[in-house]
Write a protein that holds these residues in place. Structure first.
Motif, PDB file in Angstrom:
ATOM      1  N   ARG A  46      31.174  48.458  -8.125  1.00 17.56           N
ATOM      2  CA  ARG A  46      31.053  47.627  -9.323  1.00 17.56           C
ATOM      3  C   ARG A  46      29.651  47.042  -9.468  1.00 17.56           C
ATOM      4  NH1 ARG A  46      35.892  43.400  -9.636  1.00 17.56           N
ATOM      5  NH2 ARG A  46      34.862  43.012 -11.647  1.00 17.56           N
ATOM      6  N   SER A  47      28.907  47.022  -8.349  1.00 20.19           N
ATOM      7  CA  SER A  47      27.545  46.493  -8.376  1.00 20.19           C
ATOM      8  C   SER A  47      26.621  47.452  -7.631  1.00 20.19           C
ATOM      9  CB  SER A  47      27.510  45.103  -7.737  1.00 20.19           C
ATOM     10  OG  SER A  47      26.194  44.597  -7.693  1.00 20.19           O
ATOM     11  N   ARG A  48      25.459  47.721  -8.217  1.00 19.58           N
ATOM     12  CA  ARG A  48      24.466  48.594  -7.563  1.00 19.58           C
ATOM     13  C   ARG A  48      23.543  47.732  -6.729  1.00 19.58           C
ATOM     14  NH1 ARG A  48      19.200  50.349  -9.323  1.00 19.58           N
ATOM     15  NH2 ARG A  48      18.570  52.310  -8.327  1.00 19.58           N
ATOM     16  N   PRO A  49      23.478  47.966  -5.412  1.00 16.88           N
ATOM     17  CA  PRO A  49      22.631  47.124  -4.566  1.00 16.88           C
ATOM     18  C   PRO A  49      21.151  47.401  -4.799  1.00 16.88           C
ATOM     19  CG  PRO A  49      23.493  48.947  -3.286  1.00 16.88           C
ATOM     20  CD  PRO A  49      24.153  49.035  -4.641  1.00 16.88           C
ATOM     21  N   SER A  50      20.355  46.365  -4.666  1.00 13.84           N
ATOM     22  CA  SER A  50      18.908  46.555  -4.729  1.00 13.84           C
ATOM     23  C   SER A  50      18.431  47.279  -3.472  1.00 13.84           C
ATOM     24  CB  SER A  50      18.199  45.207  -4.849  1.00 13.84           C
ATOM     25  OG  SER A  50      18.382  44.461  -3.651  1.00 13.84           O
ATOM     26  N   GLU A  51      17.210  47.759  -3.533  1.00 14.43           N
ATOM     27  CA  GLU A  51      16.648  48.429  -2.358  1.00 14.43           C
ATOM     28  C   GLU A  51      16.600  47.476  -1.173  1.00 14.43           C
ATOM     29  OE1 GLU A  51      12.669  51.071  -1.155  1.00 14.43           O
ATOM     30  OE2 GLU A  51      12.656  49.752  -2.913  1.00 14.43           O
ATOM     31  N   ASP A  52      16.197  46.253  -1.420  1.00 15.00           N
ATOM     32  CA  ASP A  52      16.120  45.258  -0.346  1.00 15.00           C
ATOM     33  C   ASP A  52      17.504  44.978   0.236  1.00 15.00           C
ATOM     34  OD1 ASP A  52      14.701  43.026   1.143  1.00 15.00           O
ATOM     35  OD2 ASP A  52      16.186  41.858   0.018  1.00 15.00           O
ATOM     36  N   MET A  53      18.536  44.934  -0.618  1.00 13.30           N
ATOM     37  CA  MET A  53      19.887  44.668  -0.130  1.00 13.30           C
ATOM     38  C   MET A  53      20.390  45.824   0.739  1.00 13.30           C
ATOM     39  SD  MET A  53      22.495  42.792   0.263  1.00 13.30           S
ATOM     40  CE  MET A  53      22.291  41.408  -0.867  1.00 13.30           C
ATOM     41  N   VAL A  54      20.107  47.051   0.320  1.00 12.84           N
ATOM     42  CA  VAL A  54      20.507  48.207   1.131  1.00 12.84           C
ATOM     43  C   VAL A  54      19.894  48.096   2.524  1.00 12.84           C
ATOM     44  CG1 VAL A  54      20.318  50.710   1.417  1.00 12.84           C
ATOM     45  CG2 VAL A  54      20.862  49.751  -0.827  1.00 12.84           C
ATOM     46  N   LEU A  55      18.616  47.766   2.580  1.00 13.18           N
ATOM     47  CA  LEU A  55      17.927  47.690   3.863  1.00 13.18           C
ATOM     48  C   LEU A  55      18.426  46.506   4.695  1.00 13.18           C
ATOM     49  CD1 LEU A  55      14.300  48.565   2.705  1.00 13.18           C
ATOM     50  CD2 LEU A  55      15.828  49.985   4.086  1.00 13.18           C
ATOM     51  N   ARG A  56      18.729  45.387   4.031  1.00 10.29           N
ATOM     52  CA  ARG A  56      19.247  44.226   4.763  1.00 10.29           C
ATOM     53  C   ARG A  56      20.622  44.517   5.359  1.00 10.29           C
ATOM     54  NH1 ARG A  56      19.717  39.096   1.441  1.00 10.29           N
ATOM     55  NH2 ARG A  56      19.074  40.339  -0.352  1.00 10.29           N
ATOM     56  N   LEU A  57      21.489  45.116   4.556  1.00 10.80           N
ATOM     57  CA  LEU A  57      22.824  45.456   5.057  1.00 10.80           C
ATOM     58  C   LEU A  57      22.735  46.470   6.191  1.00 10.80           C
ATOM     59  CD1 LEU A  57      24.844  45.702   1.721  1.00 10.80           C
ATOM     60  CD2 LEU A  57      24.779  43.805   3.351  1.00 10.80           C
ATOM     61  N   ALA A  58      21.863  47.459   6.038  1.00  5.20           N
ATOM     62  CA  ALA A  58      21.702  48.476   7.080  1.00  5.20           C
ATOM     63  C   ALA A  58      21.194  47.856   8.376  1.00  5.20           C
ATOM     64  CB  ALA A  58      20.734  49.566   6.604  1.00  5.20           C
ATOM     65  N   GLU A  59      20.307  46.867   8.245  1.00  2.00           N
ATOM     66  CA  GLU A  59      19.772  46.191   9.432  1.00  2.00           C
ATOM     67  C   GLU A  59      20.872  45.423  10.155  1.00  2.00           C
ATOM     68  OE1 GLU A  59      17.130  44.800  12.305  1.00  2.00           O
ATOM     69  OE2 GLU A  59      16.805  46.344  10.763  1.00  2.00           O
ATOM     70  N   HIS A  60      21.676  44.687   9.406  1.00  2.00           N
ATOM     71  CA  HIS A  60      22.718  43.868  10.028  1.00  2.00           C
ATOM     72  C   HIS A  60      23.896  44.700  10.514  1.00  2.00           C
ATOM     73  CE1 HIS A  60      20.829  40.034   9.272  1.00  2.00           C
ATOM     74  NE2 HIS A  60      20.620  40.369   8.011  1.00  2.00           N
ATOM     75  N   LEU A  61      24.029  45.927  10.010  1.00  2.00           N
ATOM     76  CA  LEU A  61      25.067  46.830  10.487  1.00  2.00           C
ATOM     77  C   LEU A  61      24.547  47.768  11.572  1.00  2.00           C
ATOM     78  CD1 LEU A  61      26.786  47.746   7.097  1.00  2.00           C
ATOM     79  CD2 LEU A  61      27.726  46.319   8.931  1.00  2.00           C
ATOM     80  N   ASP A  62      23.275  47.599  11.935  1.00  2.00           N
ATOM     81  CA  ASP A  62      22.655  48.411  12.988  1.00  2.00           C
ATOM     82  C   ASP A  62      22.815  49.907  12.691  1.00  2.00           C
ATOM     83  OD1 ASP A  62      21.231  48.828  15.326  1.00  2.00           O
ATOM     84  OD2 ASP A  62      23.020  48.868  16.585  1.00  2.00           O
ATOM     85  N   ILE A  63      22.487  50.300  11.478  1.00  2.00           N
ATOM     86  CA  ILE A  63      22.596  51.693  11.056  1.00  2.00           C
ATOM     87  C   ILE A  63      21.323  52.432  11.461  1.00  2.00           C
ATOM     88  CG2 ILE A  63      22.812  53.216   9.040  1.00  2.00           C
ATOM     89  CD1 ILE A  63      24.393  51.010   7.661  1.00  2.00           C
ATOM     90  N   PRO A  64      21.423  53.627  12.055  1.00  2.00           N
ATOM     91  CA  PRO A  64      20.230  54.382  12.445  1.00  2.00           C
ATOM     92  C   PRO A  64      19.318  54.646  11.239  1.00  2.00           C
ATOM     93  CG  PRO A  64      22.204  55.346  13.415  1.00  2.00           C
ATOM     94  CD  PRO A  64      22.679  54.315  12.447  1.00  2.00           C
ATOM     95  N   VAL A  65      18.028  54.770  11.503  1.00  2.00           N
ATOM     96  CA  VAL A  65      17.072  54.880  10.394  1.00  2.00           C
ATOM     97  C   VAL A  65      17.278  56.147   9.568  1.00  2.00           C
ATOM     98  CG1 VAL A  65      15.341  53.407  11.467  1.00  2.00           C
ATOM     99  CG2 VAL A  65      15.305  55.859  11.912  1.00  2.00           C
ATOM    100  N   ARG A  66      17.703  57.230  10.182  1.00  2.00           N
ATOM    101  CA  ARG A  66      17.987  58.436   9.403  1.00  2.00           C
ATOM    102  C   ARG A  66      19.086  58.161   8.376  1.00  2.00           C
ATOM    103  NH1 ARG A  66      17.280  63.899  10.108  1.00  2.00           N
ATOM    104  NH2 ARG A  66      16.582  63.699  12.279  1.00  2.00           N
TER     105      ARG A  66
END
Length: 288
Positions: A46-66
Motif C-alpha cells: 500500500r506504500s512504496r518505501p523510499s530508498e533510504d527506508m529500504v536501506l534502513r530496514l535492510a540494515e536493521h534486518l541484517d540483510i546481506p548486501v547482495r
C-alpha cells in the motif's frame, strides 16, 4: 547470483526477511524510527518505501548486501553496492592483505573462500593437508566443500566424518536460507549426495619422526581422546595425515560493514591445532 522472480514485490520480500528474523512490525518500526502502520503498508504494497527506508530496514534486518541490491531494484531504485572482481586493480590492496594474513598464520592452515565456497587463496598449511588429493579435485575452480566431502578428497581421511559432514551441511543450509542462492543450493545438493567413502588408513601405520602425533593404529582410542579434549570448546576435525591423526578446530571471519558484494561474501577460515601434538607436527612439516 541471487534470483528474484519477476512478479516479486519489495513489500512481501521485506516481510519474509522480518519473519525470518523473528521481529515484529512494531519492533522493526522502533529500530528504523518509523511506525508499525507504515511498516504494514510497505509489506502489503500500500506504500512504496523510499530508498533510504529500504536501506534502513535492510540494515536493521541484517540483510546481506547482495540482497539489499535486489530489494532496491524491486523498489524501483538503482543498486547501491558494487560487485568488483578480486582481479580488479582496485582490489590489489585487499588481495595483498589477505595473502599477508594467510602467510602470517602459517604453519597452521588458513584459506579464503567466496560465497559459494570457491577457494580464493590458501596458505602452505592447507597445501600440506591436501597432499594426496587427486589432481581433478585440485583443478580450478577449487571448491572447499567439494575438497572436504568428496569421497576422493579429504573425506576418507576425516576420522569423525559423520559429525564434521553434518556440521558443514547444516552450515550450508543456514547460508542458503539467508542468501537464497541457486548456485549454493546446487552445490549443497551435489555434496550432500556424495556416497560415504571407504575409511582410509586401516593398517597399522605410523609416520617417522618423534613429534608425538597420534599414530593411525591408535586412532580409534586416540581420536576419542582428542575429541574429548577439544570438544570442551568446539567440534574438532580429526584428520589423518602422514600416518597420524591431526586435530583442528576452525573459526570463520568476515568483513565488518562491507560496501561491496564481493567483499561481503568473502570468509577467512582458519584451522587452529586442538592439541600440542598437531601444532608440533605442522611446525615440523610446513616449510618456513
Amino acid at each position: 547470483m541471487t534470483t528474484v522472480l519477476p512478479d516479486t514485490e519489495v513489500g512481501p520480500l521485506l516481510r519474509d526477511w522480518r519473519e525470518q528474523r523473528r521481529i515484529s512490525q512494531l519492533e522493526l518500526a522502533l529500530r528504523a524510527d518509523s511506525s508499525a502502520r507504515h511498516i504494514s503498508f510497505i509489506e502489503t504494497g500500500r506504500s512504496r518505501p523510499s530508498e533510504d527506508m529500504v536501506l534502513r530496514l535492510a540494515e536493521h534486518l541484517d540483510i546481506p548486501v547482495r540482497e539489499r541490491n535486489a530489494l532496491l531494484v524491486l523498489a524501483g531504485y538503482a543498486p547501491r553496492y558494487p560487485q568488483t572482481s578480486l582481479d580488479d586493480p582496485a582490489m590489489a590492496s585487499l588481495r595483498e592483505s589477505l595473502e599477508r594474513l594467510l602467510a602470517a598464520y602459517e604453519p597452521y592452515p588458513a584459506l579464503v573462500v567466496d560465497g559459494t565456497y570457491g577457494v580464493v587463496a590458501a596458505n602452505r598449511g592447507v597445501a600440506l593437508l591436501l597432499e594426496g588429493v587427486p589432481e581433478k579435485l585440485l583443478a580450478p575452480p577449487l571448491n572447499a566443500m567439494r575438497l572436504t566431502l568428496h569421497p576422493e578428497g579429504l573425506a576418507p581421511r576425516i576420522v569423525n566424518l559423520p559429525e564434521w559432514r553434518a556440521d558443514l551441511l547444516a552450515q550450508m543450509d543456514r547460508q542458503i536460507a539467508l542468501v537464497r542462492s541457486p548456485a549454493l543450493r546446487e552445490l549443497y545438493d551435489e555434496v550432500a549426495a556424495y556416497p560415504s567413502p571407504a575409511r582410509a588408513g586401516g593398517t597399522d601405520r605410523t609416520a617417522e619422526g618423534s613429534n608425538g602425533a597420534v599414530p593411525v593404529a591408535d586412532r580409534a582410542d586416540g581420536a576419542g581422546r582428542e575429541r574429548d579434549r577439544a570438544a570442551a570448546f568446539a567440534l574438532p576435525m580429526l584428520l589423518e595425515h602422514g600416518g597420524r591423526v591431526l586435530s583442528f578446530v576452525s573459526s570463520i571471519a568476515t568483513f565488518n560493514t562491507p560496501m561491496d558484494v564481493t567483499v561481503a561474501e568473502l570468509a577467512i577460515e582458519t584451522f587452529l591445532p586442538a592439541d600440542r601434538e598437531t601444532a608440533a607436527y605442522l611446525h615440523a612439516h610446513v616449510p618456513s
